[in-house]
Design a protein around this motif. Sequence first.
Motif, PDB file in Angstrom:
ATOM      1  N   TYR A 138      -6.551 -14.521 -13.831  1.00  0.00           N
ATOM      2  CA  TYR A 138      -7.354 -13.602 -13.020  1.00  0.00           C
ATOM      3  C   TYR A 138      -6.521 -12.433 -12.501  1.00  0.00           C
ATOM      4  O   TYR A 138      -7.010 -11.301 -12.423  1.00  0.00           O
ATOM      5  N   VAL A 139      -5.280 -12.675 -12.150  1.00  0.00           N
ATOM      6  CA  VAL A 139      -4.445 -11.592 -11.638  1.00  0.00           C
ATOM      7  C   VAL A 139      -4.165 -10.578 -12.752  1.00  0.00           C
ATOM      8  O   VAL A 139      -4.268  -9.354 -12.547  1.00  0.00           O
ATOM      9  N   SER A 142      -7.294  -8.625 -13.459  1.00  0.00           N
ATOM     10  CA  SER A 142      -7.595  -7.666 -12.381  1.00  0.00           C
ATOM     11  C   SER A 142      -6.754  -6.406 -12.519  1.00  0.00           C
ATOM     12  O   SER A 142      -7.267  -5.281 -12.398  1.00  0.00           O
ATOM     13  N   ASN A 187     -15.595  -8.716 -13.895  1.00  0.00           N
ATOM     14  CA  ASN A 187     -15.839 -10.152 -13.718  1.00  0.00           C
ATOM     15  C   ASN A 187     -16.583 -10.742 -14.916  1.00  0.00           C
ATOM     16  O   ASN A 187     -16.263 -11.846 -15.373  1.00  0.00           O
ATOM     17  N   SER A 251     -15.907 -16.423  -5.946  1.00  0.00           N
ATOM     18  CA  SER A 251     -14.855 -15.551  -6.504  1.00  0.00           C
ATOM     19  C   SER A 251     -14.060 -14.892  -5.385  1.00  0.00           C
ATOM     20  O   SER A 251     -14.575 -14.626  -4.306  1.00  0.00           O
ATOM     21  N   THR A 253     -10.366 -13.283  -6.438  1.00  0.00           N
ATOM     22  CA  THR A 253      -9.215 -12.526  -6.925  1.00  0.00           C
ATOM     23  C   THR A 253      -9.565 -11.105  -7.362  1.00  0.00           C
ATOM     24  O   THR A 253      -8.884 -10.144  -6.961  1.00  0.00           O
ATOM     25  N   TRP A 256     -10.486  -8.693  -4.550  1.00  0.00           N
ATOM     26  CA  TRP A 256      -9.369  -8.548  -3.614  1.00  0.00           C
ATOM     27  C   TRP A 256      -8.261  -7.679  -4.187  1.00  0.00           C
ATOM     28  O   TRP A 256      -7.707  -6.808  -3.512  1.00  0.00           O
ATOM     29  N   ILE A 257      -7.920  -7.906  -5.465  1.00  0.00           N
ATOM     30  CA  ILE A 257      -6.832  -7.140  -6.072  1.00  0.00           C
ATOM     31  C   ILE A 257      -7.272  -5.712  -6.397  1.00  0.00           C
ATOM     32  O   ILE A 257      -6.523  -4.752  -6.172  1.00  0.00           O
ATOM     33  N   ASN A 272     -13.621 -12.669   0.546  1.00  0.00           N
ATOM     34  CA  ASN A 272     -12.697 -11.658   1.064  1.00  0.00           C
ATOM     35  C   ASN A 272     -12.889 -11.467   2.565  1.00  0.00           C
ATOM     36  O   ASN A 272     -11.925 -11.280   3.316  1.00  0.00           O
ATOM     37  N   TYR A 275     -11.297 -14.360   4.379  1.00  0.00           N
ATOM     38  CA  TYR A 275      -9.841 -14.252   4.310  1.00  0.00           C
ATOM     39  C   TYR A 275      -9.333 -13.196   5.289  1.00  0.00           C
ATOM     40  O   TYR A 275      -8.315 -13.394   5.974  1.00  0.00           O
TER      41      TYR A 275
END
Length: 316
Positions: A138-139, A142, A187, A251, A253, A256-257, A272, A275
């Motif tokens: 995912y990172v 992204s 996504n 979801s 990541t 957020w990124i 998000n 968090y």
Amino acid sequence: MNAQEVYDVDAVGVAVREGARPLRPPLLPRVLPYLFVAPAVALVLVVTIYPFIYSVYLSFFATPSRSMNLTFTGLGNYRVVFTDPVFYRVIRNTLVWTVVSTAIDVVLGLVAAVAVNNLKVLRGAVRAALLLPYVVGYVVASYAWLWLLHGEYGLINGALVTWHLVREPVSFLGNLSLVLPSLILANVWKTFPFAMLMLLAGLQNVPEQLLMAAKMDRASPWRTFWEVTLPAIWPVLTVTTMLLTIHNFNSFTIPWIMTGGGPLHRSEIITNYIYNQAFTQLNFGLAAATSCVTFALLMMFAVAYVRALSRGEGAR
């Protein structure tokens, strides 16, 4: 043995006098199965049940960032959540993100699964190519989409300008109207292979006799799919839809990124938001209250979905 007494045979073959209480097996064989599962049950209680109970407990307290003391506030945190206009914006973003992503995932996955299933050559290569986004982290995905959608140097903007589809680069992630659809695009690219994989397995288990009967009746490909294939894969389709819905709702990541929830909370989803409350504002009580509200929403969806699914199974 008295000839006047009547004897039965119990479950383990031991003669028991009629009316007498059967002999109970020893204690150890009866408790041994519970001893085997006890470590797994204890692990589940520690990693899932205890955090849930503690979150509910914490949601009734204020948690000042400069102190370890908890201050009981009753429903104060819930009152703050339901009077926060950002919360309703976030809920709206989350619903759009979840529903649109899941719908496109399922439709695109079904089309890809049918196409791969009907391939006569290179089926393995095409399937591997379509599964590639699923194995990418995912990172990594992204950051890849972050550069693809870059407002000045992105590959997509370069193609649009080169083909004269736009006069100047488009700020996909800075535009209030385009930011959420852009994240949904990233996504869907990442998650639709899961739907394709599940539905492809379902297609390969459609009874061959039904397909042959439809062919002998000279049914068109569309009628064969609609009246034979789709009912056969319906259980897989419903399970896939439910799993993707829960996955997309949780979801974190990609939004957020790529944007961090901005601009102006237009791409912020519920994970998000929680968090930020917990680890940016250090307001753990408010984050716990929001988590409880989110859990209640998910439970309402799950109950409604299971009831609808049960009615559908009963109708068939």
